[in-house]
Scaffold this motif. Structure first.
Motif: not given
Length: 296
Positions: A218-230
């Motif tokens: 709960p209450k965590a911050l998060w991010a995400a990313f993809g490699i190359a064309r994604m």
């Protein structure tokens, strides 16, 4: 008021890259200039590695890190400084005896792995809560981060006053990080970075992010990313699902098929995507407030 999104630019990594990319940053000054370019294009934070200025290969030389960080500060970069702490976990088994490290291995103690962080004192640094089969080009290796080493590193970050960005590559990585959070090794609010698109790693899909998001505390911050064309599709997916985003030449060299990008161009495109979704990119000090950092 629209939601603020932290836009991080990973300006340079340590893996192999296409040497035909004439604007890929290699020297400490080139990396510092790329960090400034990313900020001017709208980046809230910059994630930084170093490379051997002569060979262009990835490095974990603490003196190179200090030189680079000093130049970033001398450039007046106001974006949150996030420095990698992923070096020193490279295990290449001896093909004749996998119980022994073979050529290309670089497995260091926790103390050695955080030395440059103690020298630089950035606002944030990455900690890869993961052990996984990975590849760099055609080179196979095991990215090795034992629970003991991770706990030592996390304690060191707390003592140094540096906030960890918790990079996770699989569902079990989040569960281990959650346990470390419960043990008091990460301060609130924790920041999780979901890595998708690596060889043998998480697929870059909305289903992946929905599942991984559901494992977060709960209450965590998060991010995400993809490699190359994604890279850009995952900017949209993460932003739509309530997360923060990352782009940059560490993860993707191209603006479109066959067209090399700069960090500033990648940040500008990500910013456009975020704004077209009705969201706003967080200014550096807004990102600091969201992350629980001191004001820059």
């Amino acid at each position: 008021m629209s939601r603020k999104v932290i836009l991080t630019c990973a300006v340079v990594g340590e893996n192999k890259f296409n040497p035909a990319h004439a604007r890929f940053p290699i020297t400490p000054q080139q990396i510092a200039d790329a960090a400034l370019e990313a900020e001017q294009a709208g980046a809230s934070a910059v994630h930084l590695h170093v490379r051997n200025p002569v060979t262009g290969e990835g490095s974990r030389d603490p003196d190179l890190f200090l030189d680079m960080a000093t130049r970033v500060r001398d450039n007046g970069v106001k974006a949150v400084m996030n420095v990698t702490c992923g070096g020193g976990g490279l295990y290449c088994p001896d093909p004749q005896d996998e119980s022994r490290a073979g050529p290309g291995s670089d497995v260091a103690s926790a103390e050695e792995r955080v030395r440059h962080i103690a020298m630089i004192r950035p606002e944030m640094c990455s900690i890869d809560v993961s052990t996984q089969n990975q590849m760099d080009g055609d080179k196979e290796y095991i990215y090795l981060n034992s629970q003991s080493t991770l706990r030592k590193m996390a304690k060191a970050f707390q003592q140094l006053g540096v906030k960890p960005e918790i990079e996770v590559f699989a569902p079990g990585d989040i569960l281990l990080a959650n346990q470390m959070l419960a043990e008091g090794l990460f301060d609130e609010p924790p920041m999780y970075q979901i890595v998708t698109g690596t060889k043998w790693g998480l697929p870059s899909t909305a289903e992946t992010l929905i599942y991984m998001r559901g494992l977060l505390p709960p209450k965590a911050l998060w991010a995400a990313f993809g490699i190359a064309r994604m890279q850009m599709p995952m900017v949209a997916q993460a932003a739509l699902l309530g997360g923060n985003v990352r782009v940059g030449l560490e993860d993707n060299l191209y603006l479109s098929r066959g067209v090399f990008a700069t960090n500033g161009e990648l940040v500008a495109r990500a910013r456009t995507i975020i704004e077209c979704l009705g969201l706003e990119v967080a200014a550096p000090d807004e990102a600091r407030a969201m992350l629980g950092l001191r004001k820059g």
